[in-house]
Design a protein around this motif. Structure first.
Motif, mmCIF file in Angstrom:
data_model
loop_
_atom_site.group_PDB
_atom_site.id
_atom_site.type_symbol
_atom_site.label_atom_id
_atom_site.label_comp_id
_atom_site.label_asym_id
_atom_site.label_seq_id
_atom_site.Cartn_x
_atom_site.Cartn_y
_atom_site.Cartn_z
ATOM 1 N N ASN A 1 17.957 27.333 101.257
ATOM 2 C CA ASN A 1 16.614 28.132 101.692
ATOM 3 C C ASN A 1 16.359 28.358 100.510
ATOM 4 O OD1 ASN A 1 16.769 28.962 104.394
ATOM 5 N ND2 ASN A 1 19.687 29.395 103.799
ATOM 6 N N ASN A 2 14.719 27.668 99.935
ATOM 7 C CA ASN A 2 13.669 27.763 99.353
ATOM 8 C C ASN A 2 12.981 28.735 99.409
ATOM 9 O OD1 ASN A 2 12.030 27.050 96.852
ATOM 10 N ND2 ASN A 2 11.395 25.552 97.960
ATOM 11 N N ALA A 3 12.413 28.625 100.722
ATOM 12 C CA ALA A 3 10.796 28.542 100.863
ATOM 13 C C ALA A 3 10.538 30.631 101.036
ATOM 14 C CB ALA A 3 10.798 28.954 102.314
ATOM 15 N N GLY A 4 9.578 30.976 100.220
ATOM 16 C CA GLY A 4 10.314 32.135 99.682
ATOM 17 C C GLY A 4 8.623 31.581 99.337
ATOM 18 N N ILE A 5 7.605 33.426 99.064
ATOM 19 C CA ILE A 5 6.918 34.393 98.361
ATOM 20 C C ILE A 5 6.309 35.335 97.377
ATOM 21 C CG2 ILE A 5 5.207 33.838 100.300
ATOM 22 C CD1 ILE A 5 5.334 36.605 101.013
ATOM 23 N N SER A 6 5.576 35.434 96.458
ATOM 24 C CA SER A 6 5.822 36.141 95.786
ATOM 25 C C SER A 6 5.445 38.082 96.007
ATOM 26 C CB SER A 6 4.971 35.699 94.162
ATOM 27 O OG SER A 6 5.602 37.028 93.283
ATOM 28 N N ALA A 7 5.262 38.358 94.807
ATOM 29 C CA ALA A 7 4.316 39.814 94.836
ATOM 30 C C ALA A 7 4.748 40.440 92.955
ATOM 31 C CB ALA A 7 5.502 40.925 95.148
ATOM 32 N N VAL A 8 3.851 41.323 92.827
ATOM 33 C CA VAL A 8 3.342 41.380 91.619
ATOM 34 C C VAL A 8 3.208 42.368 91.748
ATOM 35 C CG1 VAL A 8 2.395 40.933 89.531
ATOM 36 C CG2 VAL A 8 2.740 39.073 90.402
ATOM 37 N N ILE B 1 9.746 24.095 93.500
ATOM 38 C CA ILE B 1 11.248 23.396 93.838
ATOM 39 C C ILE B 1 11.506 23.031 94.881
ATOM 40 C CG2 ILE B 1 13.029 25.039 94.056
ATOM 41 C CD1 ILE B 1 12.019 27.479 92.008
ATOM 42 N N GLY B 2 11.179 22.752 95.888
ATOM 43 C CA GLY B 2 11.323 22.639 97.182
ATOM 44 C C GLY B 2 11.351 20.910 96.954
ATOM 45 N N VAL C 1 15.814 21.280 103.612
ATOM 46 C CA VAL C 1 14.891 21.736 102.845
ATOM 47 C C VAL C 1 13.705 22.564 102.899
ATOM 48 C CG1 VAL C 1 14.330 22.153 100.112
ATOM 49 C CG2 VAL C 1 15.833 19.947 100.967
ATOM 50 N N THR C 2 13.868 24.172 102.818
ATOM 51 C CA THR C 2 12.503 24.705 103.773
ATOM 52 C C THR C 2 11.898 25.403 102.185
ATOM 53 O OG1 THR C 2 13.336 27.283 102.699
ATOM 54 C CG2 THR C 2 14.015 26.170 104.969
ATOM 55 N N GLY C 3 10.561 25.325 102.782
ATOM 56 C CA GLY C 3 9.981 24.809 101.586
ATOM 57 C C GLY C 3 9.695 23.921 100.142
ATOM 58 N N VAL D 1 22.517 26.504 100.292
ATOM 59 C CA VAL D 1 22.179 27.249 99.155
ATOM 60 C C VAL D 1 20.643 27.491 98.897
ATOM 61 C CG1 VAL D 1 21.290 26.182 96.506
ATOM 62 C CG2 VAL D 1 23.178 25.308 97.716
ATOM 63 N N ASN D 2 20.813 28.882 98.254
ATOM 64 C CA ASN D 2 20.016 29.740 98.820
ATOM 65 C C ASN D 2 18.614 30.088 96.910
ATOM 66 O OD1 ASN D 2 20.115 30.551 101.594
ATOM 67 N ND2 ASN D 2 21.768 32.208 100.487
ATOM 68 N N ILE D 3 18.148 29.642 96.952
ATOM 69 C CA ILE D 3 17.210 30.049 95.396
ATOM 70 C C ILE D 3 17.243 31.507 95.597
ATOM 71 C CG2 ILE D 3 15.280 29.056 94.733
ATOM 72 C CD1 ILE D 3 17.005 26.974 94.805
ATOM 73 N N SER D 4 17.539 32.131 94.579
ATOM 74 C CA SER D 4 17.194 33.513 94.172
ATOM 75 C C SER D 4 16.856 33.490 93.019
ATOM 76 C CB SER D 4 19.247 34.058 93.857
ATOM 77 O OG SER D 4 18.954 35.209 93.080
ATOM 78 N N SER D 5 17.263 34.615 91.558
ATOM 79 C CA SER D 5 16.231 34.050 91.082
ATOM 80 C C SER D 5 15.982 35.558 89.771
ATOM 81 C CB SER D 5 15.166 34.893 91.127
ATOM 82 O OG SER D 5 14.107 35.263 90.218
ATOM 83 N N ILE D 6 16.356 35.237 88.582
ATOM 84 C CA ILE D 6 16.577 35.594 87.465
ATOM 85 C C ILE D 6 16.420 37.425 87.537
ATOM 86 C CG2 ILE D 6 14.631 35.906 85.872
ATOM 87 C CD1 ILE D 6 18.043 36.146 84.363
ATOM 88 N N ALA D 7 15.330 37.699 88.882
ATOM 89 C CA ALA D 7 14.938 38.951 88.666
ATOM 90 C C ALA D 7 15.436 39.178 89.455
ATOM 91 C CB ALA D 7 13.297 38.773 90.075
ATOM 92 N N ALA D 8 16.316 38.445 90.275
ATOM 93 C CA ALA D 8 17.400 39.230 91.179
ATOM 94 C C ALA D 8 18.770 40.471 90.220
ATOM 95 C CB ALA D 8 18.722 38.419 91.555
ATOM 96 N N THR D 9 19.101 39.976 89.047
ATOM 97 C CA THR D 9 20.155 40.541 88.091
ATOM 98 C C THR D 9 19.370 41.466 86.476
ATOM 99 O OG1 THR D 9 20.933 38.511 87.250
ATOM 100 C CG2 THR D 9 21.695 39.594 89.106
ATOM 101 N N VAL D 10 17.917 40.430 86.335
ATOM 102 C CA VAL D 10 17.401 41.369 85.169
ATOM 103 C C VAL D 10 16.535 42.182 85.791
ATOM 104 C CG1 VAL D 10 16.559 40.429 82.815
ATOM 105 C CG2 VAL D 10 17.967 39.420 83.977
#
Length: 263
Positions: free
Chosen positions: A81-88, A18-19, A11-13, A130-139
């Motif tokens: 693949n869970n590791a990730g960073i945010s951006a606003v 979540i990780g 598990v990354t992150g 298993v990759n961690i995507s987001s609702i932000a991918a499609t909405v």
């Protein structure tokens, strides 16, 4: 619960949010877990959990970390693949350096980690990514241009990887969470003018009226990684409180009552 007895998951992150919930869920499901993160202080101690410092933006550190997990546990069957960073912000708010950094971690990091893990996964009879995507991918979400672009790429990458690897016996799926109550979200809220009001607003946009929990996302990850779902590949599983699929009517304000005498 889906079982992963005798399997080895990476598990990354996995040091928080979540990780970390995934690490605990896999351990509860009978797996041994390698935790890859830059910060390992939150990783639970135990004979079936191995924390290894690694940076998903650095291929050499990933290669060494994955090799150490495989050596310790005798192979690798599952990669999360869970590791990730945010951006606003909008497309006007983030500069080229920020775009490069977020895409490198959130998208190239998934490809990079998968590439160095695949030689081990191909030896497994129960291989899954298993990759961690987001609702932000499609909405479309306001002020999430860069983050949404990165998670949209993870969604597309999941489908492409699934097509490339199906004949190798490696299943590839992704989980698409809504807004999850994690330390990551707490840090974002801390920068708001009114963090409590902002949290209520985030909860209200999900039809369930609350934020998703990290444990709920982890349960979906274990489900997709388990051999019990061996025919599931190339899928995206939303864990978003109904945000992606439900369109509920807006609450109707109560009708005004008769005016009080003398009003």
């Amino acid at each position: 619960m889906m079982r992963c007895d005798g399997l080895v998951a990476v598990v990354t992150g996995g040091g928080s949010g979540i990780g970390l919930a995934c690490v605990r869920a896999f351990a509860a499901a009978g797996a041994r877990v390698g935790v890859l993160d830059l910060e390992l202080s939150g990783v639970p101690e135990g004979p079936g959990v191995l924390g290894v410092r690694a940076d998903v933006a650095d291929r050499s550190s990933l290669s060494a970390a994955v090799a150490s997990v495989a050596a310790a546990f005798g192979g690798i069957d599952i990669l999360v693949n869970n590791a990730g960073i945010s951006a606003v912000g909008t497309v006007e708010d983030d500069d080229d350096e920020q775009w490069g950094r977020v895409l490198d971690v959130n998208v190239s990091g998934v490809a990079r980690t998968s590439a160095v893990t695949l030689p081990y996964l191909r030896r497994s009879a129960a291989a899954a990514i298993v990759n961690i995507s987001s609702i932000a991918a499609t909405v479309g979400l306001p002020r999430r241009a860069l983050y949404s672009a990165s998670k949209g790429a993870v969604h597309a990458l999941t489908l492409a990887m699934a097509a490339d690897l199906v004949t190798d016996g490696v299943r590839v799926n992704c989980v698409a969470p809504g807004t999850v109550d994690t330390p990551w979200v707490a840090r974002l809220l801390a920068g708001a003018a009114d963090p409590s009001a902002e949290k209520r607003q985030l909860a209200s946009r999900q039809p369930t009226g609350r934020l998703v929990t990290a444990d709920e996302v982890a349960a979906a990850v274990v489900y997709l990684a388990s051999p019990a779902t061996g025919s599931v590949t190339g899928s995206s599983l939303p864990v978003d409180g109904g945000m992606s699929g439900l369109r509920l009517p807006a609450p109707v304000p109560p009708a005004a009552g008769p005016a009080e005498p003398g009003a």
